[in-house]
Design a protein around this motif. Structure first.
Motif, PDB file in Angstrom:
ATOM      1  N   ALA A 307       0.825  -1.213   0.000  1.00 41.48           N
ATOM      2  CA  ALA A 307       0.000   0.000   0.000  1.00 41.48           C
ATOM      3  C   ALA A 307       0.855   1.257   0.000  1.00 41.48           C
ATOM      4  O   ALA A 307       0.418   2.306  -0.482  1.00 41.48           O
ATOM      5  N   HIS A 308       2.088   1.174   0.527  1.00 44.16           N
ATOM      6  CA  HIS A 308       2.949   2.361   0.555  1.00 44.16           C
ATOM      7  C   HIS A 308       3.322   2.822  -0.848  1.00 44.16           C
ATOM      8  O   HIS A 308       3.668   3.990  -1.047  1.00 44.16           O
ATOM      9  N   LEU A 309       3.236   1.933  -1.843  1.00 49.48           N
ATOM     10  CA  LEU A 309       3.523   2.341  -3.215  1.00 49.48           C
ATOM     11  C   LEU A 309       2.430   3.250  -3.768  1.00 49.48           C
ATOM     12  O   LEU A 309       2.676   4.051  -4.673  1.00 49.48           O
ATOM     13  N   LEU A 310       1.221   3.129  -3.229  1.00 49.65           N
ATOM     14  CA  LEU A 310       0.128   3.993  -3.656  1.00 49.65           C
ATOM     15  C   LEU A 310       0.137   5.304  -2.905  1.00 49.65           C
ATOM     16  O   LEU A 310      -0.301   6.325  -3.427  1.00 49.65           O
ATOM     17  N   SER A 311       0.610   5.279  -1.672  1.00 46.50           N
ATOM     18  CA  SER A 311       0.702   6.509  -0.895  1.00 46.50           C
ATOM     19  C   SER A 311       1.949   7.241  -1.354  1.00 46.50           C
ATOM     20  O   SER A 311       3.064   6.914  -0.944  1.00 46.50           O
ATOM     21  N   VAL A 312       1.754   8.212  -2.234  1.00 48.88           N
ATOM     22  CA  VAL A 312       2.891   8.926  -2.830  1.00 48.88           C
ATOM     23  C   VAL A 312       3.767   9.477  -1.717  1.00 48.88           C
ATOM     24  O   VAL A 312       3.338  10.304  -0.936  1.00 48.88           O
ATOM     25  N   SER A 313       4.989   8.998  -1.621  1.00 52.84           N
ATOM     26  CA  SER A 313       5.800   9.332  -0.452  1.00 52.84           C
ATOM     27  C   SER A 313       7.267   9.422  -0.837  1.00 52.84           C
ATOM     28  O   SER A 313       7.619   9.808  -1.943  1.00 52.84           O
ATOM     29  N   GLY A 314       8.104   9.023   0.113  1.00 55.18           N
ATOM     30  CA  GLY A 314       9.538   9.215  -0.047  1.00 55.18           C
ATOM     31  C   GLY A 314      10.122   8.532  -1.268  1.00 55.18           C
ATOM     32  O   GLY A 314      10.972   9.093  -1.961  1.00 55.18           O
ATOM     33  N   LEU A 315       9.669   7.318  -1.545  1.00 51.60           N
ATOM     34  CA  LEU A 315      10.200   6.587  -2.689  1.00 51.60           C
ATOM     35  C   LEU A 315       9.964   7.367  -3.979  1.00 51.60           C
ATOM     36  O   LEU A 315      10.864   7.543  -4.797  1.00 51.60           O
ATOM     37  N   HIS A 316       8.740   7.867  -4.155  1.00 52.48           N
ATOM     38  CA  HIS A 316       8.398   8.557  -5.393  1.00 52.48           C
ATOM     39  C   HIS A 316       9.118   9.888  -5.514  1.00 52.48           C
ATOM     40  O   HIS A 316       9.603  10.249  -6.589  1.00 52.48           O
ATOM     41  N   VAL A 317       9.167  10.644  -4.426  1.00 47.56           N
ATOM     42  CA  VAL A 317       9.861  11.932  -4.470  1.00 47.56           C
ATOM     43  C   VAL A 317      11.344  11.725  -4.749  1.00 47.56           C
ATOM     44  O   VAL A 317      11.956  12.446  -5.546  1.00 47.56           O
ATOM     45  N   THR A 318      11.934  10.754  -4.080  1.00 46.17           N
ATOM     46  CA  THR A 318      13.347  10.459  -4.291  1.00 46.17           C
ATOM     47  C   THR A 318      13.613  10.080  -5.741  1.00 46.17           C
ATOM     48  O   THR A 318      14.589  10.534  -6.353  1.00 46.17           O
ATOM     49  N   LEU A 319      12.729   9.246  -6.291  1.00 46.47           N
ATOM     50  CA  LEU A 319      12.919   8.818  -7.670  1.00 46.47           C
ATOM     51  C   LEU A 319      12.769   9.974  -8.644  1.00 46.47           C
ATOM     52  O   LEU A 319      13.569  10.140  -9.568  1.00 46.47           O
ATOM     53  N   VAL A 320      11.728  10.798  -8.456  1.00 46.57           N
ATOM     54  CA  VAL A 320      11.512  11.924  -9.363  1.00 46.57           C
ATOM     55  C   VAL A 320      12.671  12.907  -9.282  1.00 46.57           C
ATOM     56  O   VAL A 320      13.258  13.307 -10.295  1.00 46.57           O
ATOM     57  N   ALA A 321      13.009  13.323  -8.049  1.00 49.34           N
ATOM     58  CA  ALA A 321      14.106  14.276  -7.881  1.00 49.34           C
ATOM     59  C   ALA A 321      15.433  13.676  -8.337  1.00 49.34           C
ATOM     60  O   ALA A 321      16.248  14.356  -8.982  1.00 49.34           O
ATOM     61  N   GLY A 322      15.653  12.395  -8.009  1.00 46.28           N
ATOM     62  CA  GLY A 322      16.902  11.753  -8.399  1.00 46.28           C
ATOM     63  C   GLY A 322      17.029  11.593  -9.901  1.00 46.28           C
ATOM     64  O   GLY A 322      18.114  11.788 -10.471  1.00 46.28           O
ATOM     65  N   LEU A 323      15.928  11.229 -10.563  1.00 42.42           N
ATOM     66  CA  LEU A 323      15.971  11.091 -12.015  1.00 42.42           C
ATOM     67  C   LEU A 323      16.251  12.432 -12.689  1.00 42.42           C
ATOM     68  O   LEU A 323      17.067  12.517 -13.614  1.00 42.42           O
ATOM     69  N   VAL A 324      15.578  13.483 -12.233  1.00 47.97           N
ATOM     70  CA  VAL A 324      15.818  14.806 -12.809  1.00 47.97           C
ATOM     71  C   VAL A 324      17.256  15.235 -12.555  1.00 47.97           C
ATOM     72  O   VAL A 324      17.930  15.774 -13.450  1.00 47.97           O
ATOM     73  N   PHE A 325      17.741  15.000 -11.323  1.00 51.33           N
ATOM     74  CA  PHE A 325      19.116  15.346 -10.977  1.00 51.33           C
ATOM     75  C   PHE A 325      20.105  14.614 -11.891  1.00 51.33           C
ATOM     76  O   PHE A 325      21.020  15.220 -12.470  1.00 51.33           O
ATOM     77  N   GLY A 326      19.913  13.288 -12.035  1.00 51.06           N
ATOM     78  CA  GLY A 326      20.850  12.500 -12.830  1.00 51.06           C
ATOM     79  C   GLY A 326      20.810  12.841 -14.308  1.00 51.06           C
ATOM     80  O   GLY A 326      21.862  12.999 -14.954  1.00 51.06           O
ATOM     81  N   VAL A 327      19.600  12.977 -14.860  1.00 52.22           N
ATOM     82  CA  VAL A 327      19.480  13.285 -16.293  1.00 52.22           C
ATOM     83  C   VAL A 327      20.023  14.676 -16.588  1.00 52.22           C
ATOM     84  O   VAL A 327      20.747  14.887 -17.577  1.00 52.22           O
ATOM     85  N   LEU A 328      19.682  15.644 -15.744  1.00 56.10           N
ATOM     86  CA  LEU A 328      20.145  17.010 -15.975  1.00 56.10           C
ATOM     87  C   LEU A 328      21.663  17.099 -15.865  1.00 56.10           C
ATOM     88  O   LEU A 328      22.328  17.762 -16.681  1.00 56.10           O
ATOM     89  N   ARG A 329      22.229  16.405 -14.881  1.00 56.52           N
ATOM     90  CA  ARG A 329      23.690  16.438 -14.726  1.00 56.52           C
ATOM     91  C   ARG A 329      24.376  15.780 -15.915  1.00 56.52           C
ATOM     92  O   ARG A 329      25.398  16.288 -16.426  1.00 56.52           O
ATOM     93  N   ALA A 330      23.817  14.654 -16.376  1.00 57.83           N
ATOM     94  CA  ALA A 330      24.417  13.973 -17.528  1.00 57.83           C
ATOM     95  C   ALA A 330      24.305  14.822 -18.788  1.00 57.83           C
ATOM     96  O   ALA A 330      25.241  14.889 -19.595  1.00 57.83           O
ATOM     97  N   ALA A 331      23.160  15.484 -18.951  1.00 61.78           N
ATOM     98  CA  ALA A 331      22.986  16.317 -20.138  1.00 61.78           C
ATOM     99  C   ALA A 331      23.945  17.499 -20.132  1.00 61.78           C
ATOM    100  O   ALA A 331      24.541  17.845 -21.162  1.00 61.78           O
ATOM    101  N   LEU A 332      24.125  18.126 -18.970  1.00 63.73           N
ATOM    102  CA  LEU A 332      25.053  19.256 -18.888  1.00 63.73           C
ATOM    103  C   LEU A 332      26.498  18.808 -19.087  1.00 63.73           C
ATOM    104  O   LEU A 332      27.318  19.563 -19.622  1.00 63.73           O
ATOM    105  N   ALA A 333      26.789  17.579 -18.650  1.00 62.71           N
ATOM    106  CA  ALA A 333      28.159  17.081 -18.806  1.00 62.71           C
ATOM    107  C   ALA A 333      28.525  16.868 -20.270  1.00 62.71           C
ATOM    108  O   ALA A 333      29.713  16.854 -20.629  1.00 62.71           O
ATOM    109  N   LEU A 334      27.514  16.698 -21.122  1.00 65.09           N
ATOM    110  CA  LEU A 334      27.784  16.514 -22.545  1.00 65.09           C
ATOM    111  C   LEU A 334      28.199  17.816 -23.232  1.00 65.09           C
ATOM    112  O   LEU A 334      28.742  17.788 -24.336  1.00 65.09           O
ATOM    113  N   ILE A 335      27.918  18.940 -22.583  1.00 67.04           N
ATOM    114  CA  ILE A 335      28.300  20.238 -23.151  1.00 67.04           C
ATOM    115  C   ILE A 335      29.621  20.648 -22.513  1.00 67.04           C
ATOM    116  O   ILE A 335      29.672  21.055 -21.349  1.00 67.04           O
ATOM    117  N   GLU A 336      30.699  20.517 -23.245  1.00 69.34           N
ATOM    118  CA  GLU A 336      32.043  20.675 -22.678  1.00 69.34           C
ATOM    119  C   GLU A 336      32.256  22.040 -22.046  1.00 69.34           C
ATOM    120  O   GLU A 336      32.812  22.148 -20.945  1.00 69.34           O
TER     121      GLU A 336
END
Length: 736
Positions: A307-336
């Motif tokens: 049921a905790h997977l339905l209660s939008v909580s730490g896992l979801h926030v961590t994943l959303v913020a972490g995915l944005v953090f990782g993708v944005l950092r990787a994208a910026l790293a491609l621009i020398e």
């Protein structure tokens, strides 16, 4: 290791914002605590005090972690009061404690005590202030059919209709100063479609006060509605009609309207792309609304421990913020040029903060979400200031923030289970992370993969054990296969469902979200399948009698002692945890139960089960009583005439007599039985007024209306009665 990487020790870097501040050094130096030589000159009590002082001195860097505990004790003290305190109490308490702390600032033990009391006073004041800010009119009696006009604030889809909240309400035949600010109404299928958000509508409805507990100690929906700003609830009797009205004003309202419309759009897109039940569950993960999920799926999710997977909580926030953090950092790293000249990691951290806040707005400020966003924000801020991001002090600061902003949330399962799980995980990995780091350095890729999955299993076990007491207290249920289901469902959610969810967010403005939603739905299907299969296993969930409040307090304090200290004396916390978990075994169960309207009653049979006066009505109350008793269902209804199988209950056309431990309770259906039963019974329960009944204890219609549901405990020494009013008192959120 799940959300923890091997090698971290869970501590903030020296000099960080969370390293204890004034508690490191300063007035609290080593000489402030007596040593063993000094204690040897005193008696045994002096030695114990000195030993305790030495342990405190060794743990001085952990004192700060007890600050939110003090705040929580103050919040709990406020809500435990039977009457509302005067408005000046909290402010005076803070002032007195602050003055006393300054006066004893050179005496370490005294200063610690005063600071603890100061934290409690701050928590008390926060709860008192929050109550004053949300206090408003609440409906005190039912209105059978009234015309309501109001502005639509939010809409929640249901499997068989919808539910919407009206703001700035006017109700005919009700004075303006007695009209609730918000009303929540259920709209059945036949009256659909729902009106748009921000529209002003008029309709006829049946209204009732928010319901209170139907057994002393049960969940107080009335208090929850009070703090949510809901003054009444009911059912629509006519289709809502649009009323011409000026547009809404105020930037905050316009923002909320925009967010509500976005939630509706997300739900509509999910319904268009996916079949049920995948559509409703996918929408719940993206917009935070679980109301459209069918009861069968919800039961499977609870029984399987997912049921905790339905209660939008730490896992979801961590994943959303972490995915944005990782993708944005990787994208910026491609621009020398950017990677060499700009701090791309910090820029990505700012993107993570924005993503977390945006996700909070979309899914709503629930307590787990608020905790998760605060914690994620602190982690990202730690990255911005070049500090260690993972620290138990981050949890402490987050807890303080939530308690000060939403103190009432501390009483609910979301706060308790969310913080309990995260605190247990970080505390455990403080001890285990160095060992995992050493093993990780010595093994190859196969060993690292094994350690990763072992970390997932261990994290599931720790989180399950940490949340089990709260599940027992609030739901009287424990998912026995929760570790197994989480091992299967959490990786799917983490590595498939939520990444596609972030992609759906990004594509939705262009209308290209359907492929991402379909892919997300595949993962949701797997989660639903895992939940169903696990819930069908023999003994998937264990029901237990309700844990008393004293048992929960013992578990919480013992668990905090175990997790917040680092020395061996932390093991003392195991004892109160065990006592609290076993507390239902020696807690007395009520022998007679009476609902708030008196229409449903129950007595305890000789085999310990509950027998109901009627098994066809008030099913919600019957289910509540049986679950708090640790049973999935109740036994057969009372006999129409004659005796029950165990002989305790004897009934006729006028009522019933219940006998246990030489005590007699008369359960009267017809006032003609009053004269006879009042002369022989130790307690009389009547649906009619009984002002002249000479029985030692009389509970009639007026008593039920004034005091709510009742529970009676019979013993050779007499009859003890407890009502909802006895447990709750008379507070701003109580309506009888």
């Amino acid at each position: 290791m799940g959300i923890f990487h091997a090698g971290t020790n869970g501590e903030a870097a020296p000099g960080s914002a969370f390293d204890g501040g004034a508690f490191d050094g300063g007035a609290f130096d080593d000489d402030a605590f007596p040593n063993e030589t000094a204690s040897a000159k005193g008696g045994p009590l002096t030695g114990v005090v000195d030993w305790f002082g030495e342990r405190l001195g060794e743990e001085r860097d952990r004192w700060f972690l007890w600050t939110p505990v003090g705040l929580g004790c103050g919040v709990a003290g406020y809500f435990a009061l039977p009457v509302e305190p005067s408005g000046w109490v909290g402010g005076v308490a803070i002032t007195v404690m602050a003055v006393l702390a300054w006066a004893v600032r050179r005496w370490p033990v005294g200063l610690i005590a005063m600071l603890a009391l100061l934290a409690m006073a701050v928590g008390f004041t926060a709860a008192q202030t929050r109550t004053a800010l949300v206090t408003g009119p609440m409906l005190s009696s039912s209105l059978v059919s009234v015309t309501i006009t109001g502005r639509v604030e939010s809409i929640e889809p249901l499997p068989d209709g919808a539910r919407f909240t009206l703001y700035d309400v006017s109700i005919d035949r009700l004075a303006r100063d007695a009209t609730p600010e918000r009303v929540r109404l259920r709209l059945p299928d036949r009256l659909l479609p729902t009106p748009p958000v921000d529209a002003v509508v008029r309709l006829r409805a049946r209204l009732s006060p928010s319901s209170g507990p139907e057994i002393p100690g049960a969940f107080d929906f009335q208090r929850w509605a009070f703090f949510d700003g809901i003054g009444a609830s009911g059912f629509a009797l006519s289709t809502p009609e649009l009323v011409a009205a000026p547009p809404s004003t105020g930037w905050w309202w316009r923002l909320m309207v925009t967010v509500e419309r976005l939630r509706e759009h997300i739900f509509d897109r999910c319904k268009a792309a996916l079949p049920e039940p995948e559509a409703s569950m996918t929408a719940a993960l993206l917009n935070g609304e679980q109301t459209s999920i069918t009861q069968a799926v919800m039961n499977d999710m609870r029984a399987s421990g997912l049921a905790h997977l339905l209660s939008v909580s730490g896992l979801h926030v961590t994943l959303v913020a972490g995915l944005v953090f990782g993708v944005l950092r990787a994208a910026l790293a491609l621009i020398e040029s950017l990677a060499l000249r700009w701090p791309i990691k910090k820029i990505a951290a700012m993107g993570g903060i924005v993503a977390a806040i945006g996700y909070l707005l979309v899914v709503g400020p629930q307590v787990p979400m608020l905790r998760s966003v605060l914690m994620t924000g602190l982690v990202m801020i730690a990255i911005l200031v070049d500090r260690n991001a993972l620290s138990i002090r981050v949890i402490a600061v987050t807890g303080m923030g939530v308690l000060l902003v939403m103190p009432e949330g501390m009483l609910g399962p979301s706060f308790q289970m969310s913080f309990g799980a995260v605190l247990a995980l970080i505390s455990a990995y403080e001890v285990l992370a160095p060992r995992f780091a050493a093993w990780n350095a010595e093994v190859g890729w196969f060993g690292r993969a094994f350690l990763y999955f072992f970390g997932l299993v261990l994290s599931s076990v720790i989180a399950t054990l940490a949340t089990m007491p709260f599940s027992l207290f609030h739901f009287q249920q424990v998912a026995l296969y929760g570790v197994l289901s989480n091992m299967l469902a959490v990786p799917v959610t983490s590595f498939w469902v939520m990444p596609w969810g972030v992609m759906a967010y990004a594509l939705m403005p262009m209308g290209w979200e359907q492929p991402a939603l379909i892919a997300m739905g595949w993962g949701v299907s797997v989660v639903i399948w895992v939940a169903h299969i696990t819930a069908e296993l023999p003994g998937a969930s264990l029901l237990a009698p309700a844990m008393p409040v004293s048992g929960l307090v013992a578990v919480v304090l013992g668990g905090l002692w175990l997790m917040l200290w680092r020395g061996r004396w932390r093991c003392w916390g195991v004892a109160p945890v065990l006592v609290g978990l076993l507390s239902p075994a020696w807690s007395a169960s009520p022998d007679v139960l009476v609902s708030s309207d008196g229409k449903l009653q129950a007595v305890r049979a000789a085999d310990g089960s509950l027998s109901l006066s009627n098994i066809t009505t008030a099913r919600f109350i019957a289910t509540l009583w049986s679950r708090r008793d640790g049973m999935k269902s109740v036994s057969a209804a009372w006999p129409q005439a004659g005796r029950s199988a165990d002989g305790r209950l004897a009934c006729d056309a006028l009522g019933c007599l219940y006998r246990k431990d030489e005590r007699v309770v008369a359960l009267i259906h017809d006032s003609m039985a009053l004269a006879e039963d009042c002369s022989v019974a130790d307690a009389v329960i009547s649906l009619e007024p009984a002002p002249r009944c000479p029985a030692p204890l009389v509970i009639d219609r007026l008593s039920l209306r004034r005091n709510g549901a009742h529970a009676l405990y019979l013993s050779p020494g007499g009859v003890r009665v407890e009502s909802v009013r006895d447990r709750r008192g008379q507070r701003p959120w109580t309506v009888y």
